[in-house]
Write a protein that holds these residues in place. Structure first.
Motif, PDB file in Angstrom:
ATOM      1  N   THR A 103     -61.853 -18.425  84.289  1.00  0.00           N
ATOM      2  CA  THR A 103     -62.611 -19.348  85.144  1.00  0.00           C
ATOM      3  C   THR A 103     -61.886 -19.587  86.476  1.00  0.00           C
ATOM      4  O   THR A 103     -62.060 -20.635  87.099  1.00  0.00           O
ATOM      5  N   THR A 107     -61.822 -23.341  87.894  1.00  0.00           N
ATOM      6  CA  THR A 107     -62.565 -23.744  89.094  1.00  0.00           C
ATOM      7  C   THR A 107     -63.998 -23.219  89.103  1.00  0.00           C
ATOM      8  O   THR A 107     -64.859 -23.829  89.731  1.00  0.00           O
ATOM      9  N   LYS A 108     -64.266 -22.088  88.411  1.00  0.00           N
ATOM     10  CA  LYS A 108     -65.605 -21.482  88.452  1.00  0.00           C
ATOM     11  C   LYS A 108     -66.017 -21.001  87.066  1.00  0.00           C
ATOM     12  O   LYS A 108     -65.242 -20.361  86.373  1.00  0.00           O
ATOM     13  N   HIS A 111     -71.915 -19.562  88.383  1.00  0.00           N
ATOM     14  CA  HIS A 111     -72.209 -20.207  89.667  1.00  0.00           C
ATOM     15  C   HIS A 111     -71.884 -21.701  89.665  1.00  0.00           C
ATOM     16  O   HIS A 111     -72.112 -22.395  90.644  1.00  0.00           O
ATOM     17  N   TYR A 112     -71.335 -22.175  88.558  1.00  0.00           N
ATOM     18  CA  TYR A 112     -70.940 -23.585  88.463  1.00  0.00           C
ATOM     19  C   TYR A 112     -69.501 -23.777  88.930  1.00  0.00           C
ATOM     20  O   TYR A 112     -68.640 -22.929  88.695  1.00  0.00           O
ATOM     21  N   SER A 113     -69.240 -24.917  89.544  1.00  0.00           N
ATOM     22  CA  SER A 113     -67.886 -25.324  89.904  1.00  0.00           C
ATOM     23  C   SER A 113     -67.370 -26.257  88.824  1.00  0.00           C
ATOM     24  O   SER A 113     -68.111 -27.115  88.333  1.00  0.00           O
TER      25      SER A 113
END
Length: 123
Positions: A103, A107-108, A111-113
């Motif tokens: 991730t 952090t990712k 497409h999600y933070s």
């Protein structure tokens, strides 16, 4: 003699999505928004959990909740893995480090933070 077949065990994953605003329909498992959101999250989690150190099964249950910042969405998931003498033992620290790497340092997720300090494995 034959080796015993692997048994299914469970572990929990918790993390916060900072770019998914929490709304009441994310709390209702029968809502379209909950169903579509969980489908996407499950896809990304499944990609990240194909670990060489664990015989990952699937995430079976998802709960979505308001994050610390009311605009964020917290995710609680119950996931499964196979456990047997011939497979690697579950090690939450190894799973955490693998997920952290997959991730981009927490952090990712697709497409999600992610909120960097929000990832917890069995904790």
């Amino acid at each position: 003699t034959t080796a015993p077949s692997p048994t299914s065990r469970h572990f929990t994953l918790n993390f916060t999505l900072t770019n998914l605003q929490y709304t009441a329909d994310l709390e209702a498992p029968s809502s379209r928004k909950f169903i579509s959101t969980v489908k996407v999250i499950n896809h990304y989690v499944s990609l990240a959990l194909v670990l060489p150190i664990l015989c990952y099964g699937a995430c079976l249950t998802f709960f979505l909740r308001s994050g610390r910042d009311r605009h964020d969405t917290g995710v609680d998931a119950v996931c499964s893995y196979k456990n047997s003498d011939s497979l690697a033992r579950f090690d939450r620290e190894k799973v955490y480090h693998e997920l952290s790497a997959m991730t981009n340092g927490v952090t990712k997720l697709g497409h999600y933070s992610l909120e960097r300090s929000s990832l917890h494995v069995n904790g």
